[in-house]
Design an enzyme around this catalytic site. Sequence first.
Site, short mmCIF file in Angstrom:
data_model
loop_
_atom_site.label_atom_id
_atom_site.label_comp_id
_atom_site.label_asym_id
_atom_site.label_seq_id
_atom_site.Cartn_x
_atom_site.Cartn_y
_atom_site.Cartn_z
N HIS A 68 0.86 -1.19 0.00
CA HIS A 68 0.00 0.00 0.00
C HIS A 68 0.89 1.23 0.00
CE1 HIS A 68 -3.78 2.13 1.85
NE2 HIS A 68 -3.12 2.93 1.01
N HIS A 91 1.44 4.84 -2.43
CA HIS A 91 1.11 5.71 -3.57
C HIS A 91 2.41 6.36 -4.02
CE1 HIS A 91 -3.25 5.51 -2.54
NE2 HIS A 91 -2.76 5.32 -1.33
N HIS A 109 -9.37 1.04 -1.61
CA HIS A 109 -9.39 1.63 -0.28
C HIS A 109 -10.82 1.54 0.25
CE1 HIS A 109 -5.57 3.26 -1.48
NE2 HIS A 109 -5.47 4.10 -0.48
N GLU A 125 -11.34 3.26 5.68
CA GLU A 125 -10.35 4.18 6.27
C GLU A 125 -11.15 5.22 7.03
OE1 GLU A 125 -8.18 6.55 3.39
OE2 GLU A 125 -6.63 7.13 4.83
N ASP A 145 1.80 3.98 2.85
CA ASP A 145 0.77 4.82 2.22
C ASP A 145 1.39 5.98 1.44
OD1 ASP A 145 -1.84 5.31 1.53
OD2 ASP A 145 -2.47 6.04 3.50
N ASP A 146 1.70 7.08 2.13
CA ASP A 146 2.27 8.28 1.48
C ASP A 146 3.43 8.75 2.36
OD1 ASP A 146 0.09 8.90 -0.64
OD2 ASP A 146 -1.01 8.57 1.22
#
Length: 359
Positions: free
Chosen positions: A36, A38, A216, A219, A297-298
């Site tokens: 996961h 990005h 997703h 969340e 994630d980021d």
Amino acid sequence: MDDATTAGSRPGAGGQPGARGAHDDLVAALPKAELHLHIEGTLEPEMAVELATRNGVAIPYPSAEALRRAYVFEDLQSFLDVYYTGCSVLVTDDDFYDLTMAYLRRARSQNVRHVEMYFDPQSHTTRGIPLATVVEGISRALADGRDELGMSSGLILSFLRHLSAEEAAATLDDALAYRDAFVAVGLDSSEVGNPPEKFRDVFARARQAGLQAVAHAGEEGPPSYIVQALDILGVRRVDHGVRCMEDGALVERLVAEQVPLTVCPISNVKLRVFPSLAEHNVLAMLRRGLCVTVNSDDPAYFGGYVEENYRALQAALGATDGDLVQLARNSFTASFLEEGARSEYLADLDEVARRFGVL
Ligand code: HPA
Ligand code: ZN
């Protein structure tokens, strides 16, 4: 299987072969997969400023430090507003190549051996950047990551759920010209008010084209979005999914079917899904028998790559060595790797677990 990170992942100086050395560290030593991630969320402020200058793009921050200081978020949407602004500095295929290569090098230094990476085509095509530029830049880096770093990878084409189903369908039409570049389709961006069912048709078409599906869900959105992702979109894996714990019947199903959940602990705290790491439910999920994985994630926006996420669970939740091995194991079992490669990674992982006395 090759190992480019021997310095950080073998018993420390003076350690006996097979013994745990003074400088050795399970989190660093474990082979890990990231599922996961990005790629646009790996844009570190320094690179954002460099690319803005290179491309003559104005960004509303005078320096990398000012940009980093702006990374304080109220919720998912307040993050996405900054993240989409960040995307504006990505223009040429070399930009996408440099961004991807920088992530791969960093991940490899943390003993990430396999990555399944999202990109958001619509964050770029809506700014007039051709899809070919984005796909070619990222794919070239993934190929070099395989050759130079020994990292395997898959690319996930993610639809922006705040845009329409028709726009997602047009994006898939364009992307099918590069069908072999992708392993799966996904769904990200503003969750609440954009339920999975909105994308029923485009996911059906993507699956007919032989692509895997992920989304997703859960969340910020309710547990029912997780059910929709499974039953309507046919996803093999749910991204985040942390709100499943509010629905006992759903948890039972996810445990029974061993549906992987790609949890991102530091992200969840930065976006205020949980008030603190100590209050995060990831270990409760793991102990309940869910197939949980840990991901970043980021990472440029949230201040932690995979290793920092594993360490956060040790520090804030008291994750045991057994928990950490299980999480790393799940990252490979939950991946779209073919069986041969998966078994090789798991054999490497078992060897490390044995060396640390966890098996
Ligand atoms: N959630 C939804 N959309 C996203 C995220 C996320 O964590 N990161 C990038 N796009
Ligand atoms: Zn995400």
